[in-house]
Design an enzyme around this catalytic site. Structure first.
Site, PDB file in Angstrom:
ATOM      1  N   HIS A  99       0.845  -1.195   0.000  1.00 59.74           N
ATOM      2  CA  HIS A  99       0.000   0.000   0.000  1.00 59.74           C
ATOM      3  C   HIS A  99       0.876   1.238   0.000  1.00 59.74           C
ATOM      4  O   HIS A  99       1.953   1.261   0.580  1.00 59.74           O
ATOM      5  CB  HIS A  99      -0.955   0.023   1.200  1.00 59.74           C
ATOM      6  N   HIS A 101       0.701   5.228   1.066  1.00 60.20           N
ATOM      7  CA  HIS A 101      -0.015   6.291   1.788  1.00 60.20           C
ATOM      8  C   HIS A 101       0.062   7.553   0.932  1.00 60.20           C
ATOM      9  O   HIS A 101       1.164   7.979   0.548  1.00 60.20           O
ATOM     10  CB  HIS A 101       0.651   6.591   3.131  1.00 60.20           C
TER      11      HIS A 101
HETATM   12  P1  AMP Z   1       1.728   0.637   7.354  1.00 64.79           P
HETATM   13  O1  AMP Z   1       2.389   0.999   8.662  1.00 64.79           O
HETATM   14  O2  AMP Z   1       2.316   1.384   6.203  1.00 64.79           O
HETATM   15  O3  AMP Z   1       1.643  -0.848   7.160  1.00 64.79           O
HETATM   16  O4  AMP Z   1       0.257   1.221   7.494  1.00 64.79           O
HETATM   17  C1  AMP Z   1      -0.893   0.457   7.567  1.00 64.79           C
HETATM   18  C2  AMP Z   1      -2.034   1.430   7.579  1.00 64.79           C
HETATM   19  O5  AMP Z   1      -3.242   0.710   7.395  1.00 64.79           O
HETATM   20  C3  AMP Z   1      -2.182   2.224   8.890  1.00 64.79           C
HETATM   21  O6  AMP Z   1      -2.071   3.619   8.620  1.00 64.79           O
HETATM   22  C4  AMP Z   1      -3.592   1.852   9.373  1.00 64.79           C
HETATM   23  O7  AMP Z   1      -4.275   2.925   9.946  1.00 64.79           O
HETATM   24  C5  AMP Z   1      -4.262   1.385   8.093  1.00 64.79           C
HETATM   25  N1  AMP Z   1      -5.358   0.441   8.276  1.00 64.79           N
HETATM   26  C6  AMP Z   1      -5.341  -0.707   8.978  1.00 64.79           C
HETATM   27  N2  AMP Z   1      -6.545  -1.315   8.915  1.00 64.79           N
HETATM   28  C7  AMP Z   1      -7.337  -0.518   8.147  1.00 64.79           C
HETATM   29  C8  AMP Z   1      -8.694  -0.593   7.719  1.00 64.79           C
HETATM   30  N3  AMP Z   1      -9.504  -1.627   8.069  1.00 64.79           N
HETATM   31  N4  AMP Z   1      -9.178   0.407   6.946  1.00 64.79           N
HETATM   32  C9  AMP Z   1      -8.391   1.438   6.597  1.00 64.79           C
HETATM   33  N5  AMP Z   1      -7.094   1.567   6.966  1.00 64.79           N
HETATM   34  C10 AMP Z   1      -6.574   0.607   7.742  1.00 64.79           C
END
Ligand code: AMP
Length: 152
Positions: A99, A101
């Site tokens: 993903h 951001h």
């Molecule tokens: P990372 O640290 O780059 O793996 O970020 C994972 C991101 O996924 C975090 O910013 C979380 O807030 C986001 N996240 C986790 N679960 C969900 C969800 N069900 N819907 C939307 N965002 C999510």
């Protein structure tokens, strides 16, 4: 699809999300713990854990969507956009489905989310040696057909 992956389950419609954009290869939705209003995550529908494991096709689809979401954030009032992406726990990755951001920013004096200059090479030789090792690794990735990424 990986049934244990929260982003696969979002892509499958099993977990609700505030969708911003979707096409056959990509989904973009609001982060559930945003650091700014409009903070969006862009994912490939295909389950891949990291950037380095992502095939060209899905990566291209995701890159186009990251561009379009960035443009949409600017069109709706942002003054700038940060694009952040983490691979493996050492880099802070929490969800092991690729993903990006996409984070809107404003001219409000808030610091950027990372600090430049937090590291110094011992000397110029060490800095140039670092560049050489990376050049060689990229070269062998091109000739061997794939990057040699060790799993931590
Ligand atoms: P990372 O640290 O780059 O793996 O970020 C994972 C991101 O996924 C975090 O910013 C979380 O807030 C986001 N996240 C986790 N679960 C969900 C969800 N069900 N819907 C939307 N965002 C999510």
């Amino acid at each position: 699809m990986d049934p244990n992956c929260v982003f696969c389950r979002i892509a499958a419609g099993e977990i609700p999300a505030a969708t911003v954009f979707e096409n056959p290869g990509v989904l973009a939705f609001l982060d559930i713990r945003p650091i700014a209003p409009g903070h969006t995550l862009v994912i490939p529908r295909q389950h891949v854990e990291t950037l380095m494991a992502t095939p060209d096709g899905p990566l291209g689809d995701v890159a186009l969507a990251v561009r379009d979401v960035s443009a949409a954030l600017m069109a709706t009032g942002a003054d700038g956009v940060n694009v952040l992406q983490s691979n493996f726990s050492a880099a802070g990755q929490e969800v092991f489905h690729l993903h990006f951001h996409v984070i809107p920013r404003w001219n409000d004096g808030r610091p950027r989310p990372w600090a430049s200059g937090g590291f110094q090479y011992r000397d110029e030789a060490e800095r140039l040696d670092c560049a050489e090792r990376l050049r060689q690794a990229i070269q062998s990735a091109r000739t061997d057909g794939g990057p040699d990424v060790h799993e931590p």
